[in-house]
Design a protein around this motif. Structure first.
Motif, PDB file in Angstrom:
ATOM      1  N   ASN A  75      22.976  -3.215   1.142  1.00 38.10           N
ATOM      2  CA  ASN A  75      24.358  -3.699   1.044  1.00 38.10           C
ATOM      3  C   ASN A  75      25.008  -3.936   2.404  1.00 38.10           C
ATOM      4  O   ASN A  75      25.966  -4.693   2.510  1.00 38.10           O
ATOM      5  CB  ASN A  75      25.216  -2.709   0.256  1.00 38.10           C
ATOM      6  N   LEU A  76      24.474  -3.259   3.428  1.00 39.26           N
ATOM      7  CA  LEU A  76      25.119  -3.361   4.741  1.00 39.26           C
ATOM      8  C   LEU A  76      25.113  -4.773   5.342  1.00 39.26           C
ATOM      9  O   LEU A  76      26.117  -5.176   5.923  1.00 39.26           O
ATOM     10  CB  LEU A  76      24.485  -2.375   5.729  1.00 39.26           C
ATOM     11  N   ASN A 125      31.538   0.626   8.865  1.00 43.96           N
ATOM     12  CA  ASN A 125      31.913   0.041   7.571  1.00 43.96           C
ATOM     13  C   ASN A 125      33.035   0.817   6.900  1.00 43.96           C
ATOM     14  O   ASN A 125      33.967   0.234   6.366  1.00 43.96           O
ATOM     15  CB  ASN A 125      30.686  -0.023   6.657  1.00 43.96           C
TER      16      ASN A 125
HETATM   17  C1  LIG Z   1      31.260  -0.349   2.956  1.00 43.63           C
HETATM   18  O1  LIG Z   1      32.580   0.106   2.760  1.00 43.63           O
HETATM   19  C2  LIG Z   1      33.126  -0.219   1.495  1.00 43.63           C
HETATM   20  C3  LIG Z   1      34.582   0.189   1.498  1.00 43.63           C
HETATM   21  O2  LIG Z   1      34.758   1.496   1.957  1.00 43.63           O
HETATM   22  C4  LIG Z   1      32.302   0.454   0.401  1.00 43.63           C
HETATM   23  O3  LIG Z   1      32.795   0.109  -0.858  1.00 43.63           O
HETATM   24  C5  LIG Z   1      30.853   0.008   0.522  1.00 43.63           C
HETATM   25  O4  LIG Z   1      30.056   0.702  -0.408  1.00 43.63           O
HETATM   26  C6  LIG Z   1      30.338   0.258   1.920  1.00 43.63           C
HETATM   27  N1  LIG Z   1      29.005  -0.295   2.047  1.00 43.63           N
HETATM   28  C7  LIG Z   1      27.946   0.449   2.400  1.00 43.63           C
HETATM   29  C8  LIG Z   1      26.646  -0.260   2.397  1.00 43.63           C
HETATM   30  O5  LIG Z   1      28.032   1.615   2.721  1.00 43.63           O
END
Ligand SMILES: *[C@@H]1O[C@H](CO)[C@@H](O)[C@H](O)[C@H]1NC(C)=O
Length: 254
Positions: A81-82, A120
């Motif tokens: 997801n990153l 993030n």
């Molecule tokens: C990035 O941050 C968002 C908001 O805090 C969160 O919903 C998401 O899961 C995060 N992504 C990862 C890959 O940690």
């Protein structure tokens, strides 16, 4: 068993059990841990967000470069997801590393994934930029550092020493960047984030320098230059790019 050995055995068992006991207590009482943040003030100033996000580019580069070299795959596998659908890096691959070096780089890789996660969750990240991690891109940097073409072209994936030499440039860039950002930010959460990132980048830089110190007089195969020659050339290039005086010295300070 002698009584001394028995005692040691008892002591170790006691310490291990105690550790488990304390750990389970601390897990259950975790919710009472203080945040460590001041009661007043701003957590993150809006104007600081892009200053911190500047680091995201470098953290993506470090994460991908270290992950690929040590694990043989990148963020798309480790934390899909990153990257937010940003394109995968070009030319990244598993490096030919011995076990010690591979373990060091795996640790660096995991630290960088942690950095991206922290960025993030505080200032947010943007989609992964297109990164060119191909050997020939590094070869160009080393040719620039030496002022002539190396034959054969430098290949960071060739072996452990070549890879560590290629890393010599990287955490240091983060370190200089974060020191430069520091006077320009407010907000206690941003400051904690920056201190955390800066500290770890410095640690990585120290590990790399130590590694290279230990091998300073070794020739870097297949060239007739030593490790010390390489580092002073790279530092020379970094100073030229950094402008305004000496920002960097090779592992032997002249
Ligand atoms: C990035 O941050 C968002 C908001 O805090 C969160 O919903 C998401 O899961 C995060 N992504 C990862 C890959 O940690």
């Amino acid at each position: 068993m002698s009584s001394k050995l028995l005692f040691i055995h008892f002591l170790v068992t006691y310490m291990v059990l105690n550790e488990f006991f304390l750990m389970s207590i601390s897990y259950t009482t975790n919710t009472y841990c203080p945040s460590g943040y001041p009661e007043e003030g701003v957590a993150i100033e809006k104007e600081n967000i892009d200053k911190m996000q500047f680091a995201v580019n470098l953290e993506f580069l470090e994460a991908e470069y270290f992950l690929w070299a040590s694990y043989g795959f990148g963020l798309d596998v480790v934390a899909p997801n990153l990257p937010m659908s940003g394109p995968p890096p070009i030319g990244a691959r598993k490096a030919n590393l011995d076990q010690l070096t591979n373990n060091i780089i795996k640790e660096f890789a995991n630290q960088e994934v942690g950095h991206l996660r922290s960025l993030n969750s505080t200032v947010g990240v943007f989609p992964r930029p297109l990164l060119d991690l191909s050997a020939k891109n590094f070869a160009k940097i080393f040719d620039d550092a030496f002022g002539h073409k190396l034959v054969p072209p430098f290949d960071p994936y060739r072996d452990s020493l070549s890879y560590m030499l290629s890393c010599y440039v990287i955490p240091y860039v983060g370190l200089v960047g974060y020191v430069g950002t520091n006077p320009n930010i407010n907000g206690y959460e941003t400051k904690r984030l920056l201190a955390g990132l800066l500290g770890v980048e410095s640690g990585q830089d120290a590990v790399i320098r130590m590694y290279l110190y230990e091998r300073a007089t070794e020739l870097v195969s297949p060239y007739q230059y030593t490790v010390a020659d390489f580092t002073s050339r790279i530092s020379g290039l970094r100073n030229k790019l950094g402008n305004c005086g000496i920002k960097d010295e090779g592992i032997y300070i002249q």
